[in-house]
Design a protein around this motif. Structure first.
Motif, PDB file in Angstrom:
ATOM      1  N   ASN A 177       0.857  -1.191   0.000  1.00 12.51           N
ATOM      2  CA  ASN A 177       0.000   0.000   0.000  1.00 12.51           C
ATOM      3  C   ASN A 177       0.894   1.242   0.000  1.00 12.51           C
ATOM      4  OD1 ASN A 177      -2.210   1.650   0.148  1.00 12.51           O
ATOM      5  ND2 ASN A 177      -2.911   0.943   2.152  1.00 12.51           N
ATOM      6  N   PRO A 178       0.967   2.005  -1.111  1.00 11.54           N
ATOM      7  CA  PRO A 178       1.908   3.132  -1.190  1.00 11.54           C
ATOM      8  C   PRO A 178       1.592   4.233  -0.177  1.00 11.54           C
ATOM      9  CG  PRO A 178       0.990   2.583  -3.353  1.00 11.54           C
ATOM     10  CD  PRO A 178       0.177   1.848  -2.337  1.00 11.54           C
ATOM     11  N   GLU A 197      15.673  11.041  -4.026  1.00  9.03           N
ATOM     12  CA  GLU A 197      16.032  10.486  -2.720  1.00  9.03           C
ATOM     13  C   GLU A 197      14.761  10.073  -1.991  1.00  9.03           C
ATOM     14  OE1 GLU A 197      18.727  12.778  -0.418  1.00  9.03           O
ATOM     15  OE2 GLU A 197      20.019  13.256  -2.114  1.00  9.03           O
ATOM     16  N   LEU A 198      14.277   8.887  -2.336  1.00  5.20           N
ATOM     17  CA  LEU A 198      13.072   8.316  -1.741  1.00  5.20           C
ATOM     18  C   LEU A 198      13.322   6.844  -1.442  1.00  5.20           C
ATOM     19  CD1 LEU A 198      10.134   9.610  -4.002  1.00  5.20           C
ATOM     20  CD2 LEU A 198      10.608  10.315  -1.656  1.00  5.20           C
ATOM     21  N   SER A 199      12.863   6.405  -0.286  1.00  8.12           N
ATOM     22  CA  SER A 199      12.878   4.978  -0.005  1.00  8.12           C
ATOM     23  C   SER A 199      11.956   4.260  -0.983  1.00  8.12           C
ATOM     24  CB  SER A 199      12.409   4.726   1.429  1.00  8.12           C
ATOM     25  OG  SER A 199      12.143   3.360   1.645  1.00  8.12           O
ATOM     26  N   ARG A 200      12.363   3.085  -1.433  1.00  2.64           N
ATOM     27  CA  ARG A 200      11.509   2.296  -2.330  1.00  2.64           C
ATOM     28  C   ARG A 200      10.202   1.905  -1.646  1.00  2.64           C
ATOM     29  NH1 ARG A 200      11.702   0.975  -7.632  1.00  2.64           N
ATOM     30  NH2 ARG A 200      11.498  -1.267  -7.259  1.00  2.64           N
ATOM     31  N   LEU A 201      10.199   1.882  -0.327  1.00  2.00           N
ATOM     32  CA  LEU A 201       8.983   1.536   0.407  1.00  2.00           C
ATOM     33  C   LEU A 201       7.883   2.568   0.186  1.00  2.00           C
ATOM     34  CD1 LEU A 201      10.604   0.448   3.786  1.00  2.00           C
ATOM     35  CD2 LEU A 201       9.483  -1.053   2.135  1.00  2.00           C
ATOM     36  N   VAL A 202       8.255   3.813  -0.077  1.00  2.00           N
ATOM     37  CA  VAL A 202       7.261   4.886  -0.241  1.00  2.00           C
ATOM     38  C   VAL A 202       6.326   4.572  -1.404  1.00  2.00           C
ATOM     39  CG1 VAL A 202       6.917   7.337  -0.742  1.00  2.00           C
ATOM     40  CG2 VAL A 202       8.804   6.616   0.743  1.00  2.00           C
ATOM     41  N   ALA A 222       5.940   1.591  -2.821  1.00  2.00           N
ATOM     42  CA  ALA A 222       5.631   0.156  -2.859  1.00  2.00           C
ATOM     43  C   ALA A 222       6.215  -0.500  -4.108  1.00  2.00           C
ATOM     44  CB  ALA A 222       4.125  -0.074  -2.777  1.00  2.00           C
ATOM     45  N   GLY A 223       7.375   0.008  -4.562  1.00  2.00           N
ATOM     46  CA  GLY A 223       8.050  -0.560  -5.717  1.00  2.00           C
ATOM     47  C   GLY A 223       7.512  -0.121  -7.059  1.00  2.00           C
ATOM     48  N   ASN A 256      -2.816   1.120  -6.468  1.00  2.00           N
ATOM     49  CA  ASN A 256      -1.756   1.981  -6.988  1.00  2.00           C
ATOM     50  C   ASN A 256      -1.721   3.339  -6.306  1.00  2.00           C
ATOM     51  OD1 ASN A 256      -4.095   3.039  -8.062  1.00  2.00           O
ATOM     52  ND2 ASN A 256      -3.362   3.109 -10.187  1.00  2.00           N
ATOM     53  N   ALA A 257      -2.474   3.470  -5.208  1.00  2.00           N
ATOM     54  CA  ALA A 257      -2.486   4.712  -4.440  1.00  2.00           C
ATOM     55  C   ALA A 257      -3.069   4.396  -3.062  1.00  2.00           C
ATOM     56  CB  ALA A 257      -3.335   5.779  -5.138  1.00  2.00           C
ATOM     57  N   PRO A 258      -2.811   5.254  -2.061  1.00  2.00           N
ATOM     58  CA  PRO A 258      -3.370   5.013  -0.729  1.00  2.00           C
ATOM     59  C   PRO A 258      -4.896   5.069  -0.722  1.00  2.00           C
ATOM     60  CG  PRO A 258      -1.588   6.632  -0.652  1.00  2.00           C
ATOM     61  CD  PRO A 258      -1.921   6.425  -2.096  1.00  2.00           C
TER      62      PRO A 258
END
Length: 316
Positions: free
Chosen positions: A63-64, A108-113, A115-116, A223-225
């Motif tokens: 879940n992004p 500069e973003l974590s891939r978790l943000v 969800a890949g 594909n979105a919260p």
């Protein structure tokens, strides 16, 4: 075992913004107010901090999350903003609108943000406390609603403390949220699509575009919260479009109906949106008897209210 924390309550006018920013830069979790709901903030570039958001909420990793930034210049550091998306940004930011945009190479973003996914959801909130905090942090901040995943969203600092008070470092208390319902999410792949109704009415967006938005297929991949089928749920069971409650049900009213909890006796959808989560929290605290909800018009903010209520009433 997850460490239990003693959550600080920070006040914006007494150095709280600077304290909150320092905690976020150090990898802490800080809840803060936006005009929609209270978000659970973490440094969007810090893998461990973002992972802690999922852990604190019990949120599925597919879940992004939404990255919050203070201005368009900060958006362009992490995402590609062009064409129709830029037009909407100019029309409605800062405000309760989120755009799903292609991630900029090297962001500069974590891939978790994300969800890949190759896209990132981005918002510029209008709340003055959120604006001050984001400028003080100086980097994107993820901020899903500060509640356990699937449960009622928080519109006051006390809602956050009640639900996450032993899992996060601090809450920046900016008072009740004015809009009271999450942001509207728009995607552009391949068509301009309403991915989640929210605090900015669909009609306003379509008027700005001069054309209708497509509607998301509810069977499509997330594909979105805010797209989980069961979401925003109180402990009690919820039944919708009720004109006459059954024996033992409590009525969440709308319009000129006799109810202890009434979203808007005058039938004002803006007032109803602002009251929705607060009243669901109050009803949760008052007992577990089933909740019956009056019919609510499916226009303007009514679409977002009905979206939240349908997910609250979904099988769990």
């Amino acid at each position: 075992m997850t460490e239990r924390l003693e959550t600080q309550i920070l006040i914006p006018g007494t150095g709280g913004v600077a304290q909150a920013a320092a905690l976020l830069r150090a990898g802490g979790l800080v809840s803060f107010p936006t005009e929609t709901v209270y978000g659970l903030g973490a440094d969007a570039a810090n893998d461990r901090a973002v992972a802690r958001v999922f852990e604190a909420k019990g949120r599925p990793h597919f879940n992004p999350l939404i990255a919050h930034v203070p201005d368009v210049e900060a958006v362009e550091q992490i995402a590609l903003l062009g064409g129709v998306a830029r037009d909407l940004a100019q029309a409605f930011w800062p405000g309760p609108m989120t755009l799903v945009l292609p991630i900029r190479e090297g962001a500069e973003l974590s891939r978790l943000v994300s969800a890949g996914l190759p896209t990132v959801a981005v918002r510029i909130p209008a709340h003055p406390v959120a604006q001050k905090l984001l400028k003080a942090v100086g980097r994107p901040v993820v901020a899903p609603s500060a509640n356990p995943s699937g449960r009622i969203s928080p519109t006051t600092a006390q809602h956050v403390v009640s639900n996450l008070g032993d899992r996060i470092e601090a809450v920046l208390d900016g008072g009740p949220c004015e809009v009271g319902i999450e942001s509207t999410i728009i995607g552009f792949d391949p068509k301009r699509t309403l991915l989640r109704p929210g605090g900015l009415p669909r009609e306003a967006i379509e008027a700005a575009l001069g054309s209708p938005l497509a509607t998301r297929d509810e069977t499509a991949d997330i594909n979105a919260p805010g797209q989980m089928t069961s979401h925003y749920a109180p402990d009690a069971r919820v039944r919708l479009d009720v004109k006459t409650p059954r024996p033992g049900e409590r009525l969440l009213g709308f319009g000129p109906v006799d109810a202890e909890w009434n979203l808007s006796p005058g039938g004002d959808l803006v007032e109803a949106a602002a009251n929705l989560f607060r009243m669901l929290h109050e009803m949760d605290r008052a007992g577990d008897a089933p909740i019956a909800v009056s019919p609510i018009p499916d226009t303007g903010l009514g679409r977002a209210i009905n979206d939240r209520l349908h997910r609250a009433a979904a099988p769990r």
